[in-house]
Motif scaffolding. Structure first.
Motif, mmCIF file in Angstrom:
data_model
loop_
_atom_site.group_PDB
_atom_site.id
_atom_site.type_symbol
_atom_site.label_atom_id
_atom_site.label_comp_id
_atom_site.label_asym_id
_atom_site.label_seq_id
_atom_site.Cartn_x
_atom_site.Cartn_y
_atom_site.Cartn_z
ATOM 1 N N UNK A 244 -8.576 -8.404 3.076
ATOM 2 C CA UNK A 244 -7.639 -8.396 4.298
ATOM 3 C C UNK A 244 -7.060 -6.744 4.482
ATOM 4 N N UNK A 245 -7.937 -5.937 3.924
ATOM 5 C CA UNK A 245 -7.271 -4.512 4.132
ATOM 6 C C UNK A 245 -6.490 -4.151 5.389
ATOM 7 N N UNK A 246 -7.187 -4.355 6.417
ATOM 8 C CA UNK A 246 -6.386 -3.801 7.466
ATOM 9 C C UNK A 246 -5.103 -4.612 7.980
ATOM 10 N N UNK A 247 -5.182 -5.910 7.650
ATOM 11 C CA UNK A 247 -4.001 -6.554 7.711
ATOM 12 C C UNK A 247 -3.011 -5.959 6.717
ATOM 13 N N UNK A 248 -3.168 -5.885 5.454
ATOM 14 C CA UNK A 248 -2.113 -5.152 4.643
ATOM 15 C C UNK A 248 -1.568 -4.015 5.020
ATOM 16 N N UNK A 249 -2.523 -3.016 5.773
ATOM 17 C CA UNK A 249 -2.197 -1.464 6.151
ATOM 18 C C UNK A 249 -1.115 -1.955 7.348
ATOM 19 N N UNK A 250 -1.642 -2.925 8.214
ATOM 20 C CA UNK A 250 -0.767 -3.169 9.285
ATOM 21 C C UNK A 250 0.707 -3.715 8.983
ATOM 22 N N UNK A 251 0.838 -4.260 8.017
ATOM 23 C CA UNK A 251 1.969 -4.847 7.413
ATOM 24 C C UNK A 251 2.762 -3.713 6.947
ATOM 25 N N UNK A 252 2.218 -2.782 5.843
ATOM 26 C CA UNK A 252 3.084 -1.802 5.529
ATOM 27 C C UNK A 252 3.620 -0.778 6.505
#
Length: 310
Positions: free
Chosen positions: A64-72
């Motif tokens: 879920x890399x894109x979601x993680x980057x969106x979160x940070x």
């Protein structure tokens, strides 16, 4: 959390995440040291979220890399607005950004580096490699320089600070080729692999180790060139900050040189710097910092070096 609690959490983070940086940070004056810890804690936390790590250890291929980057990215923007996030590391960014008037574009540039990884981006050319190094490390050098008191409009000194971050990242890439490959990543430019006739995804296989060693030496040479350039920015820093920067340059520079020296055996065991060697680098850096006005007199930066975006 109070400021003292956030600083304590940042101090603990650096102690676990980077013994080399922790050692170098002790050379700062108390105010700069705390602010360096605060900035480091945010950088470390972003990296951990993006890569599914624990203080830089145990990198895994996340789904879920894109979601993680969106979160940070969202938490970073909240911190830059001065909002409490409930996460000590992002609250640390809010503190240090306010205290040193940190240009908000730089934290965003770092987040953009994590986005490149989330998109499974790979460098095709040398310029791509350096652009990536800027986003994940060079811009950290710029932020650290402002933490040390460099003005955000002092472009010449910031270029040197960026050089040091790039030097660190090039050394890290050379050292961590095997670890990155295990996580499905490769930061060696496609053009380099084609040049060495190494098939995609096979650079860690035994038949290609000697060719890989050639590329590792190229990375180490790039790191050495940027490290040398960075040293000429230290006259602009207070003595204790210059001491810390020169110590870190020596410690990380040794990693790149060791990888180059080991050749095809560089990845048999992870290259590290011993505690004794670190102490020697710290002592040498103190001598260099005291003489930095003579050793590193202002000079024109090498135009062949990659230059950060303005």
């Amino acid at each position: 959390m109070t400021r003292a609690q956030i600083v304590a959490a940042a101090r603990d983070s650096i102690a676990v995440g980077s013994k080399s940086f922790a050692a170098a940070s002790k050379l700062f004056d108390p105010v700069t040291r705390e602010r360096a810890w605060l900035l480091y804690a945010w950088c470390r936390r972003c990296d951990d979220i993006a890569d599914g790590q624990d203080h830089g250890h145990g990198m895994t291929a996340v789904v879920d890399a894109p979601a993680r980057v969106a979160e940070l990215a969202a938490m970073t923007e909240a911190a830059l607005r001065g909002e409490k996030t409930g996460d000590a590391a992002f609250d640390a960014l809010a503190l240090v950004a306010a205290e040193v008037d940190l240009p908000p574009q730089w934290p965003r540039d770092l987040v953009a580096g994590f986005a490149l990884d989330a998109e499974e981006w790979r460098p095709r050319s040398t310029n791509d490699l350096y652009r990536y190094c800027y986003h994940v490390a060079g811009v950290v050098g710029c932020m650290m320089a402002v933490v040390m008191g460099v003005r955000p409009d002092d472009e010449e000194t910031l270029d040197r600070a960026c050089d040091l971050g790039i030097a660190f990242q090039l050394a890290n890439i050379a050292r961590d080729v095997a670890e990155d490959a295990a996580a499905g990543r490769c930061y060696l430019p496609v053009d380099w692999l084609v040049e060495m006739d190494v098939p995609p995804g096979e650079h860690m296989k035994p038949p290609y180790r000697r060719r890989l060693a050639v590329l590792a030496r190229r990375l180490a040479a790039g790191a050495a060139g940027h490290e040398a350039s960075a040293r000429y920015g230290t006259p602009a820093l207070p003595f204790r900050s210059a001491w810390a920067v020169l110590a870190a340059a020596g410690i990380y520079g040794a990693i790149g040189r060791e990888v180059a020296a080991k050749g095809e055996h560089a990845w048999d065991h992870r290259v590290t710097t011993s505690r004794t060697a670190k102490l020697r680098f710290v002592a040498r850096a103190g001598w260099q910092a005291a003489r930095r006005e003579r050793l590193y007199r202002p000079s024109v930066r090498d135009p062949a070096l990659w230059t950060r975006p303005r």
